[in-house]
Enzyme design. Structure first.
Site, PDB file in Angstrom:
ATOM      1  N   ASP A 111       0.839  -1.198   0.000  1.00 16.17           N
ATOM      2  CA  ASP A 111       0.000   0.000   0.000  1.00 16.17           C
ATOM      3  C   ASP A 111       0.872   1.245   0.000  1.00 16.17           C
ATOM      4  OD1 ASP A 111       0.488   0.982   2.737  1.00 16.17           O
ATOM      5  OD2 ASP A 111      -0.633  -0.773   3.394  1.00 16.17           O
ATOM      6  N   GLN A 112       0.246   2.396  -0.220  1.00 15.08           N
ATOM      7  CA  GLN A 112       1.026   3.614  -0.444  1.00 15.08           C
ATOM      8  C   GLN A 112       1.909   3.996   0.740  1.00 15.08           C
ATOM      9  OE1 GLN A 112      -2.313   3.498  -0.507  1.00 15.08           O
ATOM     10  NE2 GLN A 112      -3.220   5.096   0.782  1.00 15.08           N
TER      11      GLN A 112
END
Length: 240
Positions: A111-112
């Site tokens: 994820d970011q």
């Protein structure tokens, strides 16, 4: 591998459409093994005895022919593992256009806000192998927590915690407490936000998450700074 004409050769390496590659050849910008090639009907044998093929250049920039590419990237925070990101930059912005044009994909996603080792390839079989649950690829993470890590929390992770929506408990293969708020955790699954959810299931909260190893590859030996990438040889990769 069969021989390729110059335009198909360049197209396979991500340098544009066949028509665009023909223009590069006719402009005298393509050389193969040190020889400028302008004949569009010339047959080229791009592979030697190794996985990495023979040398070629475009406009004076040198490359090596690769039938398939395998990359390791040290993903920074704030990047999405998508070619069409919604709210952040894409990890593909960190790669040169000719590699992106080959249609590479990430082998799983971070994820970011998660950083660290990310593998990418245009080899569909490799991507499937890396992402299929049945292969149990070992992944190691460095986890920074909000609250102090306790021995009870470590034991819960090793014995298994029940995650919402999952049929049974998920357990870590290894857990090492590195500091009051820092641990190393190894798993062999890749469920959605699995590490963060497992930490939450122990009553703690994951503040930072960094993947440090996947299979036998680790960031320390790859010597990649944040945002840097390198080519890999798939035959040097092992699941554990």
């Amino acid at each position: 591998m069969k021989s390729l004409t110059p335009d198909r050769f360049l197209q396979s390496q991500g340098f544009g459409s066949r028509k665009e590659c023909q223009k590069l050849v006719l402009a005298g910008l393509f050389s193969f093994e040190g020889e400028i090639i302008v004949d569009l009907k010339r047959e080229l044998n791009p592979l030697n005895q190794s996985e990495v093929g023979l040398e070629f250049s475009i406009g004076g920039h040198t490359y090596f022919f690769r039938e398939k590419v395998y990359l390791a990237l040290n993903k920074p925070s704030g990047y999405e593992c998508s070619a069409s990101p919604q709210h952040h930059l894409s990890v593909f912005d960190l790669l040169p256009d000719y590699l992106v044009n080959r249609g590479i994909q990430s082998a799983g996603r971070l994820d970011q806000n998660t950083t660290g080792l990310l593998l990418l390839s245009d080899d569909g079989e490799f991507i499937h192998h890396m992402t299929s649950p049945k292969h149990h690829i070992h992944k190691t993470y460095e986890v920074g927590t909000r609250d102090p890590i306790t021995q009870d929390q470590k034991n819960l992770l090793l014995n298994g915690v029940q995650l919402r929506g999952e049929p049974g408990p998920d357990k870590a293969l290894e857990v090492k407490i590195l500091g009051e708020f820092l641990m190393e955790m190894k798993i062999d699954q890749g469920k959605y936000h699995q590490v963060r959810r497992m930490i939450a299931a122990t009553g703690n909260f994951c503040e930072t998450l960094r993947r440090t190893a996947e299979g036998n590859l680790n960031l320390e030996s790859l010597e990649l700074n944040s945002g840097q990438w390198t080519f890999l040889d798939k035959y040097n990769f092992h699941d554990k």
